[in-house]
Design an enzyme around this catalytic site. Structure first.
Site, PDB file in Angstrom:
ATOM      1  CE  LYS A 263     -16.300  25.181  -1.101  1.00  0.00           C
ATOM      2  NZ  LYS A 263     -17.652  25.270  -1.642  1.00  0.00           N
TER       3      LYS A 263
ATOM      4  CB  THR B 203     -22.551  17.824   4.591  1.00  0.00           C
ATOM      5  OG1 THR B 203     -22.790  16.668   3.781  1.00  0.00           O
ATOM      6  CG2 THR B 203     -21.774  17.448   5.823  1.00  0.00           C
TER       7      THR B 203
ATOM      8  N   GLY C  92     -25.954  21.436   1.295  1.00  0.00           N
ATOM      9  CA  GLY C  92     -26.075  22.896   1.329  1.00  0.00           C
ATOM     10  C   GLY C  92     -24.902  23.615   1.979  1.00  0.00           C
ATOM     11  CB  THR C  93     -21.680  22.570   3.593  1.00  0.00           C
ATOM     12  OG1 THR C  93     -21.348  21.672   2.553  1.00  0.00           O
ATOM     13  CG2 THR C  93     -22.156  21.814   4.791  1.00  0.00           C
ATOM     14  N   GLY C  94     -21.765  24.179   0.898  1.00  0.00           N
ATOM     15  CA  GLY C  94     -21.054  25.083  -0.021  1.00  0.00           C
ATOM     16  C   GLY C  94     -21.860  26.354  -0.262  1.00  0.00           C
ATOM     17  CB  CYS C  95     -25.459  26.892  -1.144  1.00  0.00           C
ATOM     18  SG  CYS C  95     -25.555  25.760  -2.522  1.00  0.00           S
TER      19      CYS C  95
END
Ligand SMILES: Cc1ncc(COP(=O)(O)OP(=O)(O)O)c(N)n1
Ligand SMILES: Cc1ncsc1CCOP(=O)(O)O
Ligand SMILES: [Mg+2]
Length: 502
Positions: free
Chosen positions: A179, A213, A215-218
């Protein structure tokens, strides 16, 4: 049928990430979510104040309770804070893969450092993750820092992506999505790169400023998990998830004094939220050394309308003449698996007839002959695209139609600026062996909506009974083979199709 997705992750008291974000995403995109809590975190918009892993007994019992009667199609893993949990989970995943009637697809979004910068896991955890967990993972979704931690490879340039991914794959995981949210290979571009060691893709979106941003990965990993559970191809799942994230970032907002969280706004539909597919012949494509030779040129001659109407696909000059006489204005000569010299005369005759009746006649596959005899257009499939000389077709002024089978192929085809994009197959068909499942009307509506500014064609198993619903999706044309060629009365069938499509 249930589309059960488990999240195995930590609870985030601020609710922007972790279990809370995962379940929200599953529900928003249409999966049935279950949760296994690994740790409870006390955090707010500014920092993580406390992380406490649940007991091993509780961790195991949650897994056992779900495995007993709610096995997952997809398992998404987030925060693992305890070494013992990693060991237990690796064993359980191996067991599920051996014993469940359908192997779950397992996604691991490594979370050891929160977006606030706080460490969340035991120090020695990475060693067990590398040796025991990675071999059970089908898709790993690290950012640049996590790539470094897990593979030892620093992402310093486009060339460093492949060796890093190869290393992670050699450690046992099936595929890797790097990512680009946290680093900039190219100014103002968020680049994601995915590879399973055999296929690779890269997706870009403009970097979004002034967004929250947390919580973007989850959210990204959960959106991939959901779309995989809905049986999308992985390339499509990555595209949809990136669009979902872009949409959520644009709508993100602060709740406290610090970082706010990504929003959850339903299935993405705005074209601006969808990523661009990086073509091999582009500056980023060169830098990543992507295979193939596709390049975004000036595009192909457009058709005179984006509503191409009824589109019979036939296999002989006799049929070409027959449907032209019945008033058809868009058609295709599709003769399979012949040597060019065996069909050249038929192509010449069909092109002449097309011109005589002022119709849009596309030649399937045989693009050199189509150029040589100045056809109206050429239709090519995904495999054909790799071998055909697309710039030559464009330079010769021929129109180009491209077959696609999902979001990724559709967005990639769009960048080539073809004259139309075909979407299929929509229903089961006896005419051609298809390696994938039919797309159905729900997906077709989504595709037609996303491509509404250009000519689109639906194909595969469409007959008079199904045509009204197909037409209502907003598609610009319906391509059919057997609905016409096996009809008792082709004239009547063509008239009925035309009535439906007016
Ligand atoms: C209008 C239209 N759509 C799709 C196809 C299929 O093309 P392709 O994938 O290249 O497969 P073949 O037709 O060559 O078997 C098509 N021909 N026309
Ligand atoms: C050529 C082709 N490409 C995708 S489906 C298909 C065949 C469509 O035939 P039918 O209309 O008889 O289902
Ligand atoms: Mg073809």
């Amino acid at each position: 049928m249930n589309n059960i997705v488990w999240t195995i992750a930590g609870s985030d008291s601020s609710a922007g990430a972790g279990i809370q974000a995962d379940l929200c995403t599953f529900h928003d995109l249409g999966a049935d979510g279950c949760s296994v809590i690994t740790a409870v975190t006390a955090q707010n918009s500014q920092a993580v104040q406390l992380v406490e892993s649940v007991s091993e007994k509780m961790f195991i019992q949650q897994l056992t309770s779900l495995a007993e009667d709610m096995p997952a199609k997809v398992i998404k893993i987030g925060l693992l804070a305890s070494v013992e949990h990693v060991k237990i989970l690796a064993q359980q995943l191996a067991l599920y893969k051996q014993t469940w009637s359908r192997k779950p697809f397992v996604i691991y979004d490594p979370v050891s450092v929160a977006s606030t910068g706080d460490e969340m896991a035991e120090e020695s955890i990475n060693e067990v993750i590398k040796t025991q967990l990675l071999p059970q993972i089908d898709l790993l979704t690290p950012n640049a820092n996590e790539v470094l931690t897990l593979s030892g490879h620093a992402l310093i340039s486009g060339e460093s992506f492949k060796p890093a991914v190869d290393k992670l794959i050699s450690m046992g995981c099936g595929s890797v999505l790097i990512k680009g949210g946290h680093f900039e290979l190219v100014d103002d571009i968020a680049l994601d790169y995915w590879s399973n060691g055999k296929r690779e893709i890269a997706l870009t979106s403009p970097r979004l400023d002034n967004v929250h941003t947390h919580g973007t990965g989850c959210t990204l990993a959960s959106a991939i998990a959901t779309t995989m559970a809905l049986d999308y191809f992985i390339e499509d799942a990555l595209v949809i998830a990136k669009a979902y994230l872009n949409q959520g970032l644009k709508a993100s907002k602060a709740l406290g004094a610090g970082e706010g969280s990504v929003a959850h706004c339903g299935w993405p539909t705005e074209r601006a939220d969808f990523p661009e597919v990086v073509l091999p012949e582009s500056s980023i494509g060169y830098e990543l050394d992507l295979p193939g030779s596709l390049e975004a040129g000036p595009g192909f001659e457009p058709c005179d309308t984006i509503k191409l109407g009824l589109y019979p696909v036939v296999d002989s000059v006799e049929w070409v003449e027959r449907v032209l006489k019945l008033g058809v204005k868009t058609l295709q000569l599709r003769i399979k698996d012949k040597q060019p010299e065996q069909i050249e005369q038929q192509i010449i005759d069909a092109i002449a007839l097309g011109k005589q009746y002022d119709a849009r006649l596309f030649i399937n596959d045989y693009w050199q002959l189509a150029i040589k005899h100045n056809a109206y257009g050429v239709h090519l499939g995904q495999e054909d695209m790799d071998v055909a000389d697309l710039p030559l077709i464009a330079d010769a002024g021929l129109r180009l139609g491209l077959s696609t089978h999902g979001y990724y192929e559709m967005l990639r085809a769009r960048q080539l600026k073809p004259s139309y994009i075909a979407l299929g197959h929509i229903f089961p068909t006896q005419t051609k062996d298809m390696p994938s499942d039919p797309q159905g009307l729900t997906r077709l509506s989504k595709y037609a909506n996303l491509m509404s500014d250009m000519a689109t064609v639906a194909i595969g198993g469409i007959n008079l009974e199904r045509a009204p619903a197909v037409w209502q999706t907003g598609i610009g044309s319906i391509a059919v083979v057997t609905a016409i060629t096996l009809a008792d009365d082709p004239k009547q069938v063509i008239n009925q199709f035309n009535d439906i499509m007016c």
